[in-house]
Write a protein that holds these residues in place. Structure first.
Motif, short mmCIF file in Angstrom:
data_model
loop_
_atom_site.label_atom_id
_atom_site.label_comp_id
_atom_site.label_asym_id
_atom_site.label_seq_id
_atom_site.Cartn_x
_atom_site.Cartn_y
_atom_site.Cartn_z
N ALA A 1 38.18 17.78 -13.16
CA ALA A 1 38.87 18.20 -11.93
C ALA A 1 38.75 19.71 -11.75
O ALA A 1 38.54 20.21 -10.63
CB ALA A 1 40.33 17.78 -11.97
N ALA A 2 38.88 20.47 -12.84
CA ALA A 2 38.77 21.93 -12.76
C ALA A 2 37.36 22.35 -12.36
O ALA A 2 37.18 23.28 -11.55
CB ALA A 2 39.15 22.56 -14.10
N MET A 3 36.36 21.67 -12.89
CA MET A 3 34.98 22.01 -12.53
C MET A 3 34.70 21.72 -11.06
O MET A 3 34.08 22.54 -10.36
CB MET A 3 34.01 21.23 -13.42
N LEU A 4 35.13 20.59 -10.59
CA LEU A 4 34.88 20.25 -9.18
C LEU A 4 35.64 21.17 -8.24
O LEU A 4 35.15 21.52 -7.16
CB LEU A 4 35.27 18.79 -8.94
N ARG A 5 36.82 21.58 -8.66
CA ARG A 5 37.64 22.46 -7.82
C ARG A 5 37.05 23.87 -7.77
O ARG A 5 36.97 24.48 -6.71
CB ARG A 5 39.06 22.49 -8.36
N HIS A 6 36.64 24.37 -8.92
CA HIS A 6 36.20 25.77 -9.00
C HIS A 6 34.71 25.95 -8.74
O HIS A 6 34.28 27.04 -8.37
CB HIS A 6 36.55 26.33 -10.38
N GLN A 7 33.90 24.90 -8.93
CA GLN A 7 32.45 24.98 -8.74
C GLN A 7 31.86 26.19 -9.46
O GLN A 7 31.27 27.09 -8.85
CB GLN A 7 32.12 25.03 -7.25
N GLU B 1 30.02 17.10 -22.37
CA GLU B 1 30.15 15.74 -21.85
C GLU B 1 30.43 15.74 -20.35
O GLU B 1 29.85 14.93 -19.59
CB GLU B 1 31.23 15.01 -22.62
N VAL B 2 31.30 16.62 -19.89
CA VAL B 2 31.64 16.65 -18.47
C VAL B 2 30.46 17.15 -17.63
O VAL B 2 30.20 16.63 -16.54
CB VAL B 2 32.89 17.52 -18.23
N LEU B 3 29.74 18.13 -18.12
CA LEU B 3 28.58 18.63 -17.37
C LEU B 3 27.50 17.56 -17.25
O LEU B 3 26.79 17.51 -16.24
CB LEU B 3 28.03 19.89 -18.04
N HIS B 4 27.36 16.71 -18.25
CA HIS B 4 26.44 15.59 -18.11
C HIS B 4 26.94 14.63 -17.03
O HIS B 4 26.16 14.13 -16.21
CB HIS B 4 26.29 14.84 -19.44
N LEU C 1 27.01 19.76 -9.71
CA LEU C 1 27.20 21.16 -10.02
C LEU C 1 25.86 21.85 -10.23
O LEU C 1 24.89 21.22 -10.67
CB LEU C 1 28.04 21.33 -11.30
N ASP C 2 25.82 23.13 -9.92
CA ASP C 2 24.68 23.98 -10.23
C ASP C 2 25.20 25.14 -11.06
O ASP C 2 25.72 26.11 -10.54
CB ASP C 2 24.01 24.48 -8.95
N VAL C 3 25.10 25.01 -12.40
CA VAL C 3 25.65 25.99 -13.32
C VAL C 3 24.52 26.91 -13.78
O VAL C 3 23.56 26.46 -14.40
CB VAL C 3 26.31 25.30 -14.52
#
Length: 269
Positions: A138-144, A160-163, A169-171
């Motif tokens: 949720a934090a990753m999707l919110r903050h991008q 695991e979440v980045l997979h 996401l484009d990190v």
């Protein structure tokens, strides 16, 4: 402004963190203070999950799941614990003493590392994984985030979440600090997605992955092995962040190699 998401490791629960938002705000303040003025132009947020892995149990006896992880960690150091009796203070101290002898570190420092790290790792892999991943997702999707900085167990969660979010996401940079991802038997084979043919994979949504480990960090073992089992990972030279306690995230963030890697990641993509 470059968006950065920090993902903490073990032992980050505080009684004052009555909500995840409060815990995240406290961590953000600590991380920004550690970075100081070394990385300007950043928008830092932190993902908080410590409350999901904390334990109410006290005492020296270790849970069976924790015992298994400690035994596997000991074998990674060339220590065979299978003939020992009991699972209380003496058992842990003997193992930590053997590892300390091999590493040149003080036994008390090794034992502190073991007692603070493995109980939360065990809880993550048994019944905490779903909740922790949902919180961080949720934090990753919110903050991008353009940069993800993940410490200790947080590097496992981030991986695991980045997979899982590879198509969302484009990190620009994944920076792992004191990471146990390559720890054989105890962590590496438990990852999701599971390694194939003895290799892990860089998440598809991550352009660059840099790993940093203190020379005395007992969690980040085997030394130099992470880049060998995760093709495409760049290993920075081993550093010394704090000889008395070589696993603290704030000491990692204060080190010029870490702040330099973050600053380099804030440049044009």
């Amino acid at each position: 402004m470059t968006r950065i998401l920090g993902i903490h490791g073990v032992r980050n629960y505080k009684a004052a963190d009555t909500t995840p938002a409060i815990g995240s705000k406290r961590l953000r303040t600590d991380w920004l203070e550690a970075l100081g003025s070394s990385v300007p132009g950043i928008e830092l947020e932190t993902a908080y999950y410590a409350d999901l892995l904390r334990s109410e149990r006290q005492g020296d006896e270790l849970d069976d799941d924790v015992v298994v992880l400690v035994e596997q960690w000991a074998r990674a150091w060339g220590v065979e614990p299978s003939g020992l009796q009991g699972r209380a203070t003496g058992w842990v101290r003997w193992i930590c003493g053997q590892v300390a002898h091999r590493s040149g570190q003080r036994p008390a420092v090794v034992e502190k590392t073991v007692r603070m790290f493995f109980p939360e790792v065990a809880r993550y892999f048994t019944d905490g994984r779903t909740g922790v991943r949902e919180r961080v997702k949720a934090a990753m999707l919110r903050h991008q985030p353009e940069i993800v900085v993940a410490h200790s167990l947080g590097s496992v969660v981030a991986y695991e979440v980045l997979h899982e979010l590879a198509d969302e996401l484009d990190v620009r940079l994944l920076l792992t600090l004191g990471s146990p991802l390559a720890l054989p038997h105890a962590v590496f084979p438990r990852l999701d997605p599971a390694p194939r043919d003895g290799k892990g994979t860089k998440p598809a949504g991550v352009r660059r992955w840099v790993n940093v480990a203190d020379v005395g960090d007992f969690v980040a073992i085997p030394k130099g092995h992470l880049a060998r089992v995760f093709p495409g990972v760049e290993e920075l030279p081993e550093i010394s962040i704090a000889p008395a306690w070589p696993h603290g995230v704030l000491d990692y963030l204060r080190h010029r190699s870490v702040s330099g890697a973050i600053a380099a990641g804030t440049g044009p993509g």
